[in-house]
Scaffold this motif. Structure first.
Motif, PDB file in Angstrom:
ATOM      1  N   MET A   1       8.101 -51.469 -24.678  1.00 21.53           N
ATOM      2  CA  MET A   1       7.216 -50.333 -24.452  1.00 21.53           C
ATOM      3  C   MET A   1       5.758 -50.789 -24.483  1.00 21.53           C
ATOM      4  N   LEU A   2       5.375 -51.543 -23.468  1.00 22.48           N
ATOM      5  CA  LEU A   2       4.024 -52.097 -23.422  1.00 22.48           C
ATOM      6  C   LEU A   2       2.972 -51.001 -23.469  1.00 22.48           C
ATOM      7  N   THR A   3       3.270 -49.857 -22.825  1.00 20.36           N
ATOM      8  CA  THR A   3       2.315 -48.752 -22.813  1.00 20.36           C
ATOM      9  C   THR A   3       1.982 -48.304 -24.232  1.00 20.36           C
ATOM     10  N   TYR A   4       2.994 -48.173 -25.058  1.00 17.29           N
ATOM     11  CA  TYR A   4       2.779 -47.711 -26.437  1.00 17.29           C
ATOM     12  C   TYR A   4       2.126 -48.793 -27.288  1.00 17.29           C
ATOM     13  N   GLN A   5       2.396 -50.053 -26.994  1.00 21.02           N
ATOM     14  CA  GLN A   5       1.711 -51.131 -27.701  1.00 21.02           C
ATOM     15  C   GLN A   5       0.211 -51.067 -27.429  1.00 21.02           C
ATOM     16  N   MET A   6      -0.146 -50.881 -26.149  1.00 19.46           N
ATOM     17  CA  MET A   6      -1.554 -50.779 -25.769  1.00 19.46           C
ATOM     18  C   MET A   6      -2.187 -49.546 -26.422  1.00 19.46           C
ATOM     19  N   LEU A   7      -1.455 -48.448 -26.413  1.00 13.19           N
ATOM     20  CA  LEU A   7      -1.947 -47.210 -27.006  1.00 13.19           C
ATOM     21  C   LEU A   7      -2.274 -47.407 -28.480  1.00 13.19           C
ATOM     22  N   LEU A   8      -1.339 -47.995 -29.221  1.00 12.20           N
ATOM     23  CA  LEU A   8      -1.540 -48.186 -30.656  1.00 12.20           C
ATOM     24  C   LEU A   8      -2.665 -49.181 -30.935  1.00 12.20           C
ATOM     25  N   ASN A   9      -2.761 -50.216 -30.106  1.00 11.96           N
ATOM     26  CA  ASN A   9      -3.842 -51.196 -30.288  1.00 11.96           C
ATOM     27  C   ASN A   9      -5.211 -50.549 -30.138  1.00 11.96           C
ATOM     28  N   GLU A  10      -5.348 -49.679 -29.143  1.00 11.00           N
ATOM     29  CA  GLU A  10      -6.630 -49.003 -28.925  1.00 11.00           C
ATOM     30  C   GLU A  10      -6.946 -48.040 -30.074  1.00 11.00           C
ATOM     31  N   LEU A  11      -5.930 -47.325 -30.548  1.00  8.26           N
ATOM     32  CA  LEU A  11      -6.139 -46.406 -31.663  1.00  8.26           C
ATOM     33  C   LEU A  11      -6.555 -47.167 -32.920  1.00  8.26           C
ATOM     34  N   ASN A  12      -5.912 -48.304 -33.159  1.00  9.17           N
ATOM     35  CA  ASN A  12      -6.254 -49.106 -34.335  1.00  9.17           C
ATOM     36  C   ASN A  12      -7.664 -49.673 -34.240  1.00  9.17           C
ATOM     37  N   ALA A  13      -8.165 -49.795 -33.009  1.00  8.71           N
ATOM     38  CA  ALA A  13      -9.524 -50.288 -32.808  1.00  8.71           C
ATOM     39  C   ALA A  13     -10.557 -49.164 -32.905  1.00  8.71           C
ATOM     40  N   GLY A  14     -10.097 -47.942 -33.224  1.00  3.22           N
ATOM     41  CA  GLY A  14     -11.013 -46.825 -33.404  1.00  3.22           C
ATOM     42  C   GLY A  14     -11.408 -46.125 -32.120  1.00  3.22           C
ATOM     43  N   LYS A  15     -10.597 -46.243 -31.062  1.00  2.64           N
ATOM     44  CA  LYS A  15     -10.935 -45.643 -29.774  1.00  2.64           C
ATOM     45  C   LYS A  15     -10.045 -44.442 -29.468  1.00  2.64           C
ATOM     46  N   LYS A  16     -10.616 -43.475 -28.785  1.00  8.58           N
ATOM     47  CA  LYS A  16      -9.819 -42.379 -28.252  1.00  8.58           C
ATOM     48  C   LYS A  16      -9.052 -42.894 -27.037  1.00  8.58           C
ATOM     49  N   VAL A  17      -7.833 -42.371 -26.851  1.00 17.80           N
ATOM     50  CA  VAL A  17      -6.979 -42.851 -25.764  1.00 17.80           C
ATOM     51  C   VAL A  17      -6.336 -41.658 -25.069  1.00 17.80           C
ATOM     52  N   VAL A  18      -6.137 -41.790 -23.770  1.00 24.65           N
ATOM     53  CA  VAL A  18      -5.376 -40.787 -23.043  1.00 24.65           C
ATOM     54  C   VAL A  18      -4.207 -41.493 -22.351  1.00 24.65           C
ATOM     55  N   MET A  19      -3.019 -40.906 -22.457  1.00 28.02           N
ATOM     56  CA  MET A  19      -1.835 -41.460 -21.791  1.00 28.02           C
ATOM     57  C   MET A  19      -1.409 -40.507 -20.678  1.00 28.02           C
ATOM     58  N   VAL A  20      -1.236 -41.046 -19.478  1.00 24.77           N
ATOM     59  CA  VAL A  20      -0.842 -40.258 -18.320  1.00 24.77           C
ATOM     60  C   VAL A  20       0.613 -40.566 -17.992  1.00 24.77           C
ATOM     61  N   THR A  21       1.452 -39.551 -18.026  1.00 21.93           N
ATOM     62  CA  THR A  21       2.870 -39.694 -17.680  1.00 21.93           C
ATOM     63  C   THR A  21       3.146 -38.861 -16.438  1.00 21.93           C
ATOM     64  N   VAL A  22       3.658 -39.493 -15.393  1.00 20.87           N
ATOM     65  CA  VAL A  22       3.981 -38.808 -14.146  1.00 20.87           C
ATOM     66  C   VAL A  22       5.491 -38.763 -13.992  1.00 20.87           C
ATOM     67  N   MET A  23       6.042 -37.548 -13.981  1.00 16.07           N
ATOM     68  CA  MET A  23       7.469 -37.332 -13.787  1.00 16.07           C
ATOM     69  C   MET A  23       7.670 -36.884 -12.343  1.00 16.07           C
TER      70      MET A  23
END
Length: 354
Positions: A1-23
């Motif tokens: 789950m590379l997307t979630y790894q990137m998400l958590l890394n950014e959050l741990n760095a103190g940044k706001k993050v947005v995740m876009v999921t297209v179904m």
């Protein structure tokens, strides 16, 4: 789950993050794609997203509210904002710090405790803290990172240590800073810092004496008054207005679920996300739950029989693949029969992950 790894890394760095999921569904096959963007780069990495979804991404990052876009009945786009976990730094490991740390951890704060005495600064004394630092109050800030999601509580044992902490804190970024002490003591410290050239407008933001006025006497009561004030600065747009202030409507999310997804385990499971709510419901949009084929779950969308029905759908999704949107009704006799105190509805997105 590379997307979630990137998400958590950014959050741990103190940044706001947005995740876009297209179904996407063309009537024969259902597919899903995800991309994660931090607040500083999300609008330049993908021209298509920048042109089509920019306003929704900007709204999500600004308001903290999940955005759902339906296109022509065959495509669903979910834009989820994520904000760093709030961090509470407790400067001083005395009798108030212990119950304060316990309460803060239960409320979802990542807690760091600092004291210059090993007897007070140890993991045995503060098992709920994520980090315990034994260092002088003058030097400890070399080991600390403060940002817009940091809440600082100064509860040291003396005037000299309070002053050392204040000198460092007023030069940093934070969401909240408070110091224990009498009005006379606080006034004296502020006057000294003003004479030293520290800006008055920053000193005026300091919450001192600390805590809500609840008549607290015991260490536990004082800790409750402090964490109550901290939560008000986290949840209210204007904490000084109290109950008359508008609430900050950030989406919910379970950090345990994100951490599990970030591990990237190659196993079949389903992720359930609350995408919209109406009326009184147990969880807000953004809440997540994982479901495994053997029935194990992590996280919750509110419990009860309705959650059980979603789990059964999730098991079907794991077997068949794809995704499904399911409505949970908590109104009228349905809520009464299930013993719920809620009276609203929720829509959840259930996705298959491998």
């Amino acid at each position: 789950m590379l997307t979630y790894q990137m998400l958590l890394n950014e959050l741990n760095a103190g940044k706001k993050v947005v995740m876009v999921t297209v179904m996407d569904s063309d009537g024969e096959e259902e597919t899903s794609s995800q991309k994660t963007y931090c607040s500083r780069t999300c609008f330049i990495e993908d021209d298509v997203l920048q042109s089509d979804l920019y306003p929704y991404m900007q709204q999500a990052l600004t308001s903290g509210e999940l955005q759902v876009i339906e296109n022509s009945g065959d495509k669903l786009t979910v834009i989820e904002p994520f904000f760093p976990q709030p961090r509470l730094i407790v400067l001083g490991g005395g009798h108030i710090a212990k119950p304060l740390t316990e309460l803060a951890a239960k409320l979802g704060f990542s807690v760091i405790v600092v004291d210059d005495r090993l007897f007070f600064a140890n993991k045995e004394r503060f098992p709920d803290a994520d980090q315990v630092i034994c260092e002088s109050f003058e030097k400890c800030f070399d080991l600390l990172t403060l940002n817009a999601y940091t809440y600082v509580v100064i509860v040291t044992r003396g005037h000299r240590h309070d002053l050392a902490c204040l000198r460092a804190v007023v030069q940093k970024q934070w969401a909240y800073a408070g110091m224990i002490g009498s009005r006379r003591r606080v006034k004296s410290l502020k006057e000294q810092l003003l004479r030293e050239g520290y800006p008055q407008d920053v000193l005026e933001k300091l919450n001192a004496p600390i805590g809500l006025e609840i008549g607290a006497v015991t260490p536990e009561e004082i800790a409750l008054s402090i964490i109550g004030e901290v939560v008000s600065f986290r949840r209210l747009q204007n904490p000084k207005m109290g109950k008359d202030s508008a609430i900050i409507s950030w989406t919910e999310f379970d950090r345990d679920v994100l951490e599990e997804l970030s591990l990237g385990k190659s196993e079949h499971k389903a992720v359930v996300t609350v995408i919209s709510t109406k009326g009184s419901v147990p969880r807000k949009a953004g809440a997540k739950m994982l479901v495994w084929p053997d029935g194990r779950i992590l996280g919750s969308i509110g419990g009860g029989c309705s959650e059980g029905a979603v789990i059964q759908t999730a098991l079907d999704i794991i077997r068949d693949g794809g995704y499904k949107i399911q409505k949970i009704d908590m109104t009228g006799t349905i809520a009464e029969d299930e013993g719920m105190v809620c009276g609203g509805t929720m829509k959840v997105l259930i996705e298959s992950l491998a």
